[in-house]
Design a protein around this motif. Structure first.
Motif, mmCIF file in Angstrom:
data_model
loop_
_atom_site.group_PDB
_atom_site.id
_atom_site.type_symbol
_atom_site.label_atom_id
_atom_site.label_comp_id
_atom_site.label_asym_id
_atom_site.label_seq_id
_atom_site.Cartn_x
_atom_site.Cartn_y
_atom_site.Cartn_z
ATOM 1 N N GLY A 1 0.712 -1.358 0.041
ATOM 2 C CA GLY A 1 -0.062 -0.015 0.009
ATOM 3 C C GLY A 1 0.920 1.230 0.092
ATOM 4 N N ILE A 2 1.948 0.976 -0.337
ATOM 5 C CA ILE A 2 2.796 2.363 -0.360
ATOM 6 C C ILE A 2 2.682 3.232 -1.711
ATOM 7 N N PRO A 3 2.482 4.450 -1.477
ATOM 8 C CA PRO A 3 2.272 5.249 -2.794
ATOM 9 C C PRO A 3 3.560 4.999 -3.657
ATOM 10 N N VAL A 4 3.330 4.970 -4.971
ATOM 11 C CA VAL A 4 4.301 4.708 -5.991
ATOM 12 C C VAL A 4 5.294 5.683 -6.028
ATOM 13 N N PRO A 5 5.031 7.074 -5.951
ATOM 14 C CA PRO A 5 6.052 8.111 -6.051
ATOM 15 C C PRO A 5 6.942 7.914 -4.650
ATOM 16 N N LEU A 6 6.484 7.166 -3.670
ATOM 17 C CA LEU A 6 7.426 7.147 -2.417
ATOM 18 C C LEU A 6 8.533 5.885 -2.694
ATOM 19 N N PHE A 7 8.459 5.021 -3.839
ATOM 20 C CA PHE A 7 8.991 3.752 -3.828
ATOM 21 C C PHE A 7 10.613 4.092 -3.899
ATOM 22 N N THR A 8 10.874 5.456 -4.492
ATOM 23 C CA THR A 8 12.423 5.510 -4.701
ATOM 24 C C THR A 8 12.767 6.274 -3.193
ATOM 25 N N PRO A 9 12.018 7.338 -2.999
ATOM 26 C CA PRO A 9 12.430 7.857 -1.647
ATOM 27 C C PRO A 9 12.483 6.626 -0.495
ATOM 28 N N VAL A 10 11.536 5.554 -0.393
ATOM 29 C CA VAL A 10 11.931 4.692 0.676
ATOM 30 C C VAL A 10 13.216 3.853 0.374
ATOM 31 N N PHE A 11 13.888 3.595 -0.983
ATOM 32 C CA PHE A 11 14.953 3.197 -1.336
ATOM 33 C C PHE A 11 16.086 4.141 -0.380
ATOM 34 N N LEU A 12 16.055 5.323 -0.792
ATOM 35 C CA LEU A 12 16.910 6.321 -0.192
ATOM 36 C C LEU A 12 16.817 6.170 1.208
ATOM 37 N N ALA A 13 15.716 6.122 1.975
ATOM 38 C CA ALA A 13 15.614 6.204 3.309
ATOM 39 C C ALA A 13 16.383 4.851 3.979
ATOM 40 N N ALA A 14 16.231 3.615 3.392
ATOM 41 C CA ALA A 14 17.021 2.475 3.834
ATOM 42 C C ALA A 14 18.457 2.575 3.555
ATOM 43 N N ARG A 15 18.934 3.315 2.324
ATOM 44 C CA ARG A 15 19.949 3.326 1.965
ATOM 45 C C ARG A 15 21.105 4.334 2.845
ATOM 46 N N THR A 16 20.222 5.219 3.600
ATOM 47 C CA THR A 16 20.637 6.300 4.432
ATOM 48 C C THR A 16 21.741 5.792 5.358
ATOM 49 N N ALA A 17 21.426 4.554 5.970
ATOM 50 C CA ALA A 17 22.680 3.980 6.764
ATOM 51 C C ALA A 17 23.794 3.526 6.170
ATOM 52 N N GLY A 18 23.658 2.927 5.034
ATOM 53 C CA GLY A 18 24.841 2.739 4.222
ATOM 54 C C GLY A 18 25.673 3.990 3.777
ATOM 55 N N LEU A 19 24.851 4.832 3.337
ATOM 56 C CA LEU A 19 25.462 5.902 2.729
ATOM 57 C C LEU A 19 26.294 7.014 3.976
ATOM 58 N N CYS A 20 25.815 7.104 5.141
ATOM 59 C CA CYS A 20 26.530 7.618 6.179
ATOM 60 C C CYS A 20 27.607 6.981 6.636
ATOM 61 N N ALA A 21 27.746 5.470 6.541
ATOM 62 C CA ALA A 21 28.850 4.793 6.861
ATOM 63 C C ALA A 21 29.955 5.077 5.812
ATOM 64 N N HIS A 22 29.494 5.159 4.716
ATOM 65 C CA HIS A 22 30.677 5.672 3.603
ATOM 66 C C HIS A 22 31.064 6.929 3.696
ATOM 67 N N VAL A 23 30.284 7.952 4.076
ATOM 68 C CA VAL A 23 30.766 9.306 4.469
ATOM 69 C C VAL A 23 31.545 9.528 5.490
ATOM 70 N N SER A 24 31.319 8.846 6.614
ATOM 71 C CA SER A 24 32.350 8.532 7.829
ATOM 72 C C SER A 24 33.651 7.988 7.443
ATOM 73 N N GLU A 25 33.514 6.987 6.842
ATOM 74 C CA GLU A 25 34.679 6.004 6.224
ATOM 75 C C GLU A 25 35.507 7.042 5.500
ATOM 76 N N GLN A 26 34.854 7.706 4.668
ATOM 77 C CA GLN A 26 35.675 8.697 3.600
ATOM 78 C C GLN A 26 36.456 9.861 4.458
ATOM 79 N N HIS A 27 35.638 10.292 5.527
ATOM 80 C CA HIS A 27 36.167 11.481 6.387
ATOM 81 C C HIS A 27 37.446 10.852 6.984
ATOM 82 N N ALA A 28 37.423 9.775 7.394
ATOM 83 C CA ALA A 28 38.099 9.048 8.333
ATOM 84 C C ALA A 28 39.688 8.797 7.737
#
Ligand code: SDX
Length: 391
Positions: free
Chosen positions: A344-371
């Motif tokens: 029942g998730i609205p279709v225009p939110l499919f990719t934003p949900v993908f981004l929300a889930a990927r936020t954990a991975g993205l932040c881990a990579h940003v921290s690793e890059q900074h370190a």
């Protein structure tokens, strides 16, 4: 020079290039080029395994929750029960979004793409984080929690504000995944729905160095901040060759109601030399995406529970068409899309949900890059003119 691209099976795929290349170091699209060193994740295509800090992503998806995987990605180790509960509390406590962000969203055009609205909100949120310019591991860890906690509300309420609906509040009594799905559908999820949604968040959580994660690392490598790096990743992920594919898959499935109709739609697209969304992958190419297999199982369970075996059978038939016609396998987006539709998730939110889930991975990579940073600054293979004089 003819650039030769060799896929992971060792089959040379010649790519005729019009322009004569001046430098054999140039690899179009950085295909198979190692661009970062990381201990966060790795796609072991031969073993058909996605490695997340040493664990198999599919085994994680079958055994633990997204919040535990987020803890693994952000802190480097799987939290125990107490650690998981603490992380759930931290995320719930940090989920409040400044009213000013919603005021900004109330002033963007109603037709704004929901990934653009999300990018705008994340950019504006940066100004509210007092540790924005502190790139230490500790500060980046705290920013990652604050960002991860807020993205679900930005996704849902950005959409609701642009749709003229009142914002929906976080339910602190639900899990991270349960609350996110509640906010997306305005309905408390059934246990099966919550479990499958939680698995989809794990499937989307991290995937080595896709275009969007690479974009985030490139931005972080100038010592720019985590919010800006994630905002850049949002722009990348929106593209239909990347995260936008899950919405495009749903559009394609919406053109058919039976396996035969979907086959006709797909053959028509192939005849017009169009790409079939949800199939193929730069790294997997002629191998299956393990996450697609996981989501296909989830679709089977959800379709049965909801009496929509017809949708499962149609998607399964579509998979066979692409295997037969192009020797291609589905990627995660092909089966995540119908799962999200049944949730029942609205279709225009499919990719934003993908981004929300990927936020954990993205932040881990940003921290690793900074370190352990080295500024990304590649060169070019110049094919333009030389030696021109003004007169
Ligand atoms: C994601 O990198 C990641 O890890 C991304 C991701 C993640 O978790 O972050 O996994 C998420 O982005 C998954 C991919 C979602 N995108 C799509 O589903 C869009 C459709 N897929 C294609 O556009 C394509 O497969 C790509 C973009 C994913 C990969 O493209 P490549 O590596 O540049 O491959 P290519 O364009 O060179 O194609 C190789 C051959 C070509 O045939 P020939 O011209 O050699 O005869 O395969 C064909 C292509 O025509 N092909 C397809 C196809 N994908 C490849 N033909 C039809 N439909 C397709 N989808």
């Amino acid at each position: 020079m003819i650039a030769r691209v060799v896929d992971q099976d060792g089959n040379a795929k010649r790519r005729e290039r019009e322009a004569i290349m001046t430098d054999d170091r140039y690899v179009p699209g950085l295909e198979n080029v190692i661009a970062s060193e990381t201990n966060i994740s790795y796609l072991d295509v031969e073993a058909e395994q996605i490695v997340l800090r040493g664990y198999d992503l599919i085994e994680l998806a079958r055994s633990v929750s997204y919040v535990e995987v987020a803890g693994l990605l952000l802190n480097g180790s799987l939290p125990d029960g107490k650690g998981r509960d603490l992380l759930e509390e931290q995320l719930s406590a940090a989920s409040a979004i400044p009213d000013a962000i919603y005021d900004i969203l109330a002033h963007v055009p109603a037709g704004t793409h929901r990934m653009d609205a999300l990018r705008t909100a994340i950019s504006a949120l940066a100004g509210f984080d007092g540790e924005l310019e502190d790139h230490s591991a500790e500060a980046n860890g705290r920013k990652a929690i604050r960002l991860l906690a807020k993205v679900p509300g930005l996704v849902v309420n950005g959409h609701r504000i642009l749709s003229g609906q009142p914002v929906i509040e976080t339910r602190g009594d639900l899990s991270f995944a349960g609350n996110f799905l509640f906010m997306l559908t305005a309905k408390v999820p059934e246990p099966l729905e919550e479990r499958i949604f939680d698995q989809s968040l794990i499937a989307y959580s991290e995937h080595e160095l896709p275009n969007s994660t690479f974009a985030a690392r490139v931005i972080a490598s100038t010592m720019s901040d985590m919010y800006g790096a994630v905002a850049g990743a949002v722009s990348s992920l929106k593209g239909y060759l990347h995260g936008g594919a899950n919405e495009a898959v749903m559009a394609m499935l919406g053109e058919a109601a039976t396996p035969g109709e979907l086959e006709a739609v797909m053959l028509g697209k192939l005849a017009r030399k169009e790409r079939i969304m949800g199939f193929g992958h730069r790294v997997y190419m002629r191998k299956p995406d393990p996450r697609a297999l996981l989501m296909k199982e989830a679709l089977a369970r959800l379709a049965e529970a909801k009496g929509r075996q017809d949708l499962y059978e149609m998607c399964d038939a579509g998979e066979a068409v692409m295997k037969r016609e192009k020797g291609l396998y589905p990627n995660l987006d092909y089966y995540a899309a119908p799962v999200y539709a049944l949730l029942g998730i609205p279709v225009p939110l499919f990719t934003p949900v993908f981004l929300a889930a990927r936020t954990a991975g993205l932040c881990a990579h940003v921290s690793e890059q900074h370190a352990g940073n080295r500024l990304f600054r590649p060169r070019v293979s110049y094919t333009g003119p030389r030696g021109l004089r003004l007169s």
